[in-house]
Motif scaffolding. Structure first.
Motif, short mmCIF file in Angstrom:
data_model
loop_
_atom_site.label_atom_id
_atom_site.label_comp_id
_atom_site.label_asym_id
_atom_site.label_seq_id
_atom_site.Cartn_x
_atom_site.Cartn_y
_atom_site.Cartn_z
N ARG A 205 -9.24 -37.53 72.67
CA ARG A 205 -9.57 -37.47 70.96
C ARG A 205 -9.20 -38.77 70.25
O ARG A 205 -9.08 -39.49 71.04
CB ARG A 205 -8.42 -36.37 70.72
CG ARG A 205 -8.53 -34.98 70.96
CD ARG A 205 -9.65 -34.48 71.20
NE ARG A 205 -9.94 -32.95 72.13
CZ ARG A 205 -10.52 -32.10 71.44
NH1 ARG A 205 -11.38 -31.64 70.07
NH2 ARG A 205 -10.87 -31.28 72.32
N ALA A 206 -10.31 -38.56 69.20
CA ALA A 206 -10.33 -40.49 68.67
C ALA A 206 -10.04 -40.13 67.17
O ALA A 206 -10.68 -38.80 66.53
CB ALA A 206 -10.66 -41.13 69.04
N HIS A 207 -9.12 -40.83 66.20
CA HIS A 207 -10.34 -41.24 64.74
C HIS A 207 -9.85 -42.06 63.97
O HIS A 207 -8.27 -43.01 64.44
CB HIS A 207 -8.40 -40.17 64.07
CG HIS A 207 -9.10 -39.84 62.44
ND1 HIS A 207 -9.91 -38.91 62.06
CD2 HIS A 207 -8.50 -41.00 61.59
CE1 HIS A 207 -9.75 -39.41 60.51
NE2 HIS A 207 -8.47 -40.12 60.39
N ALA A 208 -10.87 -43.15 63.84
CA ALA A 208 -10.54 -43.77 63.23
C ALA A 208 -11.30 -44.28 61.64
O ALA A 208 -12.16 -43.93 61.35
CB ALA A 208 -11.89 -45.10 64.61
N GLY A 209 -9.97 -44.52 60.21
CA GLY A 209 -10.62 -44.89 59.53
C GLY A 209 -11.89 -45.70 58.69
O GLY A 209 -13.10 -45.78 58.38
N GLN A 210 -11.97 -46.69 60.29
CA GLN A 210 -12.52 -47.95 60.53
C GLN A 210 -14.18 -47.91 60.40
O GLN A 210 -14.96 -48.08 60.66
CB GLN A 210 -12.42 -49.29 61.28
CG GLN A 210 -10.79 -49.89 60.95
CD GLN A 210 -10.14 -48.47 61.21
OE1 GLN A 210 -9.32 -48.18 61.95
NE2 GLN A 210 -9.11 -49.86 61.99
N ALA A 211 -14.26 -45.78 61.81
CA ALA A 211 -14.79 -45.75 62.55
C ALA A 211 -15.08 -44.07 62.38
O ALA A 211 -14.04 -43.27 63.82
CB ALA A 211 -15.50 -46.49 63.58
N TYR B 144 -7.94 -45.10 81.25
CA TYR B 144 -7.29 -44.33 80.13
C TYR B 144 -7.76 -43.07 79.96
O TYR B 144 -7.30 -42.24 79.14
CB TYR B 144 -7.46 -45.62 79.68
CG TYR B 144 -6.99 -47.33 79.22
CD1 TYR B 144 -5.70 -47.67 79.74
CD2 TYR B 144 -7.90 -47.72 79.55
CE1 TYR B 144 -5.48 -48.42 80.07
CE2 TYR B 144 -7.97 -48.94 79.62
CZ TYR B 144 -6.37 -49.66 80.48
OH TYR B 144 -6.00 -51.14 80.64
N THR B 145 -8.44 -42.50 80.32
CA THR B 145 -8.82 -41.25 80.13
C THR B 145 -8.30 -40.23 81.68
O THR B 145 -7.68 -39.55 81.53
CB THR B 145 -9.89 -40.99 79.69
OG1 THR B 145 -10.78 -41.38 81.05
CG2 THR B 145 -9.98 -41.45 78.84
N GLU B 146 -9.60 -41.27 83.18
CA GLU B 146 -8.92 -39.93 84.58
C GLU B 146 -9.08 -40.93 85.48
O GLU B 146 -9.93 -41.58 86.08
CB GLU B 146 -10.42 -39.03 84.68
CG GLU B 146 -10.21 -37.79 83.32
CD GLU B 146 -11.61 -37.08 83.52
OE1 GLU B 146 -12.45 -36.89 84.76
OE2 GLU B 146 -12.50 -36.48 83.03
N PRO B 147 -7.43 -41.56 85.14
CA PRO B 147 -7.56 -42.70 86.05
C PRO B 147 -7.78 -42.62 88.02
O PRO B 147 -8.11 -43.23 88.12
CB PRO B 147 -5.66 -43.28 86.36
CG PRO B 147 -5.43 -41.93 85.59
CD PRO B 147 -6.54 -41.41 84.51
N ALA C 251 -6.03 -47.25 65.43
CA ALA C 251 -6.44 -46.12 64.79
C ALA C 251 -6.19 -45.23 66.10
O ALA C 251 -5.44 -45.91 66.38
CB ALA C 251 -8.00 -46.71 65.04
N SER C 252 -6.86 -44.29 66.42
CA SER C 252 -5.94 -42.83 67.40
C SER C 252 -6.53 -42.63 68.58
O SER C 252 -7.86 -42.91 68.38
CB SER C 252 -5.60 -41.92 66.37
OG SER C 252 -6.79 -41.20 66.33
N PHE C 253 -6.36 -42.89 69.30
CA PHE C 253 -6.74 -42.22 70.65
C PHE C 253 -5.59 -41.56 71.65
O PHE C 253 -4.47 -42.05 71.73
CB PHE C 253 -7.18 -43.59 71.29
CG PHE C 253 -7.49 -43.32 73.12
CD1 PHE C 253 -8.84 -42.77 73.31
CD2 PHE C 253 -6.75 -42.83 74.26
CE1 PHE C 253 -9.31 -42.82 74.66
CE2 PHE C 253 -8.13 -43.11 75.53
CZ PHE C 253 -8.79 -42.50 75.07
N GLY C 254 -5.91 -40.07 71.97
CA GLY C 254 -5.47 -39.04 73.09
C GLY C 254 -6.17 -38.93 74.14
O GLY C 254 -6.82 -37.87 73.77
#
Length: 691
Positions: free
Chosen positions: A227-233, A290-293, A651-654
């Motif tokens: 999941r991700a959220h970025a005010g810049q994008a 960083y997602t499925e190593p 920004a966020s990443f999960g």
């Protein structure tokens, strides 16, 4: 909104509602150049084994790369309920990240058909049929699911050709199984009621495992995707999980070499019949660290297994997975393996992975060696066989990243192959080699680490000397300097990343690129400026792989430009600029033609050579891997030359592996000892780390 439909959410996941009536709308027609014009639009979905190709007619293809490049079916898969059929041009169609839904109704019943690639490595698809009675009376009708096996092996360059029956089967879950490809179930549906039937189709074999249903698989998919959220994008919230799904959906368990292949796809695999170049699966796997190593490691092992005992990696694999070395011999391939390995270790601490044996390609009849030894031999091949030229730069051989670098250099091809030098590969090596040195040192090979670190520093200093006053030179040949008077984009980000540019010079160069190669281009910076006329072969095209490194270079020195360029890389930007072009709506090629080209927003062709990205302009994994990695770099996620992993914020990443918040907090699910540099300071240890 585009001419084709609009984005929505299904099961909490991004999905695209396709609303175009392709039979009546003239915008549906497009030209593959090597094939007749068509109105068929496809999207590729998958798990770690099977590829499902869903189209706008409600039909499907299945593709399997387990032992070779093979279509299992072509344009098939239809459900009928009484007089209703899911195949047509005006049914309701929905494309999800690993599934496709078709809905159709008449005055009596509504039929919904979901075809899903289940989580895992199953070589079959799940099919869920839902029939709803819309009347006040009981309804009795036959419900039929039908597929046709149409196998075709993809031949090198020439395309698909008929192949032997692969043994596809259709099974009513908990009931009948048939190889005829057709099952009919009599249904009685109460007034206002609904009946659900689940089936599976594909290479079922002797598989007797307990089968989870559609809802269980969808829940697993939702839990797996980042999941991700970025005010810049703002686009990132939708596109990051979408890209992750389509990227991992391109993986296939390799029944010949082991591990998983993650090739480019698009025209290369699906029409022209090869998996290449070797660098591509390696760079596609980078964001998976960083997602499925586990999948990133599997791709690294698989691609190393392409090679020979001396550390050489072939340019590509043919349709039968044999090494293909007839076309190109690029000089950069080993660097990508060293990079992926170093990034994997920095993020996971999984030292044990490098002691596990990996085979060489079977044609070499050589015993396997540990993964760490594969990498040492690849470094030796790069240092000793690729070597350096008269100016000290890495030799170009007959290509570096750019397959056309030799022909566009202005020097005779034979001279460039023998004595040409790539400033691009020197700059890339100057960044990669210190990271590989940290890996070698951690594995106890201090001599190799010292040599790699020293070579990287030497190359960095050489690249620094290639500054022209506006940009960095591109290459050298006998009596030829490439890139003195024109800007070759691919070398510029690497010169910044490797430290060959001071911070002031880096900002100056990024500003120059925005004013030249990126000017007026809604999708990103052109690879060449001024661009050569025509652009059919990609001269002046906008390449995902190069715009990724450009965004990464901007992340530290000009983050506002980095975010602007990331947004131009997005599917949303392509849809806004070219709403009537299907490629770029849900997936794309490896490069787009710029606005001044004859076909802007579409992609390149070499039709006179029988090769064209435009012949299959979707499902290229660069279109999904590069936005993901660029997004992570904008969040400051990057390894350094000491083996540490830097993590920022903004920004966020999960994902299950990594969480980053805008204020710089986070979590890393490392399996071994790692050291992190975070906004809160250094954090080190094994196991899940938080900061």
């Amino acid at each position: 909104m585009t001419a084709f439909g609009e984005w929505t959410l299904v099961h909490g996941l991004p999905a695209f509602s396709y609303t175009m009536d392709q039979e009546r709308d003239p915008r549906a027609s497009w030209d593959p150049i090597l094939d007749p014009p068509t109105r068929r639009h496809v999207v590729h979905l998958g798990n770690r084994r099977i590829t499902l190709v869903a189209d706008n007619y409600g039909r499907f293809d299945l593709f399997d790369e387990h032992t070779g490049l093979r279509w299992l079916t072509r344009e098939t898969g239809v459900a009928t309920a009484g007089g209703l059929s899911t195949a047509g041009s005006t049914t309701e169609r929905l494309f999800g990240p690993a599934f496709a839904v078709v809905r159709v109704a008449d005055e009596r019943v509504r039929l919904e058909r979901t075809v899903l690639c289940p989580e895992g490595e199953q070589p079959w698809v799940l099919i869920r049929l839902r029939v709803r009675n819309l009347t006040d009376e009981p309804v009795r009708l036959p419900l039929t699911e039908e597929w046709q096996s149409r196998p075709a092996d993809v031949r090198l360059i020439s395309g698909p050709a008929p192949a032997p029956d692969p043994g596809l089967e259709l099974e009513l879950i908990g009931g009948e199984r048939t190889r005829a490809g057709r099952l009919t179930i009599p249904l009685d549906v109460e007034p206002g009621g609904e009946r659900t039937v689940e089936l599976r189709y594909g290479l079922l074999g002797e598989d007797a495992q307990e089968i989870g249903g559609t809802e269980e698989s969808l829940a697993g998919l939702a839990a797996r995707l980042p999941r991700a959220h970025a005010g810049q994008a703002p686009e990132a919230e939708r596109e990051v999980p979408w890209h992750a799904a389509l990227l991992t959906g391109g993986a296939c368990a390799d029944g010949v070499l082991g591990g998983h292949t993650l090739d480019q796809g698009s025209c290369y695999s699906f029409r022209h019949g090869f998996n290449g170049a070797a660098r591509d699966p390696l760079q596609h796997a980078l964001p998976l660290v960083y997602t499925e190593p586990d999948l990133a490691l599997s791709v690294l092992r698989n691609t190393c297994a392409w090679g020979s005992p001396d550390g050489d990696l072939p340019y590509a694999l043919g349709p039968d997975k044999s090494p293909w070395t007839d076309l190109f011999r690029p000089s950069d391939q080993n660097l990508w393996a060293l990079w992926l390995a170093a990034e994997y270790l920095a993020a996971t601490g999984d030292v044990a992975a490098f002691g596990a044996d990996v085979p060489f390609h079977p044609v070499h009849d050589a015993p396997p060696v540990p993964l760490g030894e594969h990498l040492r031999r690849q470094f030796r091949f790069f240092a000793d066989v690729v070597g350096r030229g008269d100016h000290g730069h890495v030799r170009i051989l007959n290509a570096d990243w750019n397959d056309l670098a030799i022909s566009r250099s202005g020097a005779p091809a034979e001279d460039m192959v023998e004595r040409g030098e790539s400033v691009l590969n020197s700059a890339m090596a100057a960044w990669v080699l210190p990271r590989y040195a940290a890996l070698a040192e951690r594995l106890g090979d201090h001599a190799t680490g010292k040599e790699a670190r020293g070579l990287g520093a030497t190359l960095r200093d050489l690249v620094a000397g290639e500054w022209t006053g506006r940009w960095f030179r591109r290459a050298y040949g006998p009596g030829v300097v490439v890139g003195e008077d024109d800007l070759w984009l691919e070398v510029q980000p690497w010169a910044i990343l490797c430290g060959a540019a001071t911070p002031d010079r880096a900002r100056e160069l990024l500003t120059t690129i925005e004013a030249t190669a990126a000017a007026g281009s809604p999708l990103g910076a052109r690879v060449r400026w001024p661009a050569l006329p025509g652009g059919k072969a990609g001269d002046g095209a906008v390449w995902y792989a190069i715009n990724m490194t450009l965004i990464w270079a901007a992340a530290e020195h000009a983050p506002e430009l980095g975010w602007s360029w990331w947004r131009r890389m997005s599917l949303a930007s392509h849809a806004a600029a070219y709403p009537e072009v299907w490629e770029g709506t849900l997936s794309g090629p490896d490069a787009y033609l710029p606005p001044e080209a004859a076909r802007p927003g579409r992609t390149w062709d070499l039709a006179d050579l029988g090769v064209a990205m435009q012949a299959y302009p979707v499902a290229n994994l660069h279109a999904h891997a590069q936005p993901l990695l660029a997004y992570l770099r904008l969040l400051g996620v990057v390894p350094d030359g000491s083996g540490r992993l830097h993590v920022g914020g903004g920004a966020s990443f999960g994902s299950r592996a990594l969480t980053v918040t805008p204020d710089g907090h986070g979590r890393l699910a490392a399996t071994g000892h790692v050291e992190l540099i975070t906004p809160s300071g250094s954090v080190s240890g094994a196991g899940p780390l938080t900061w």
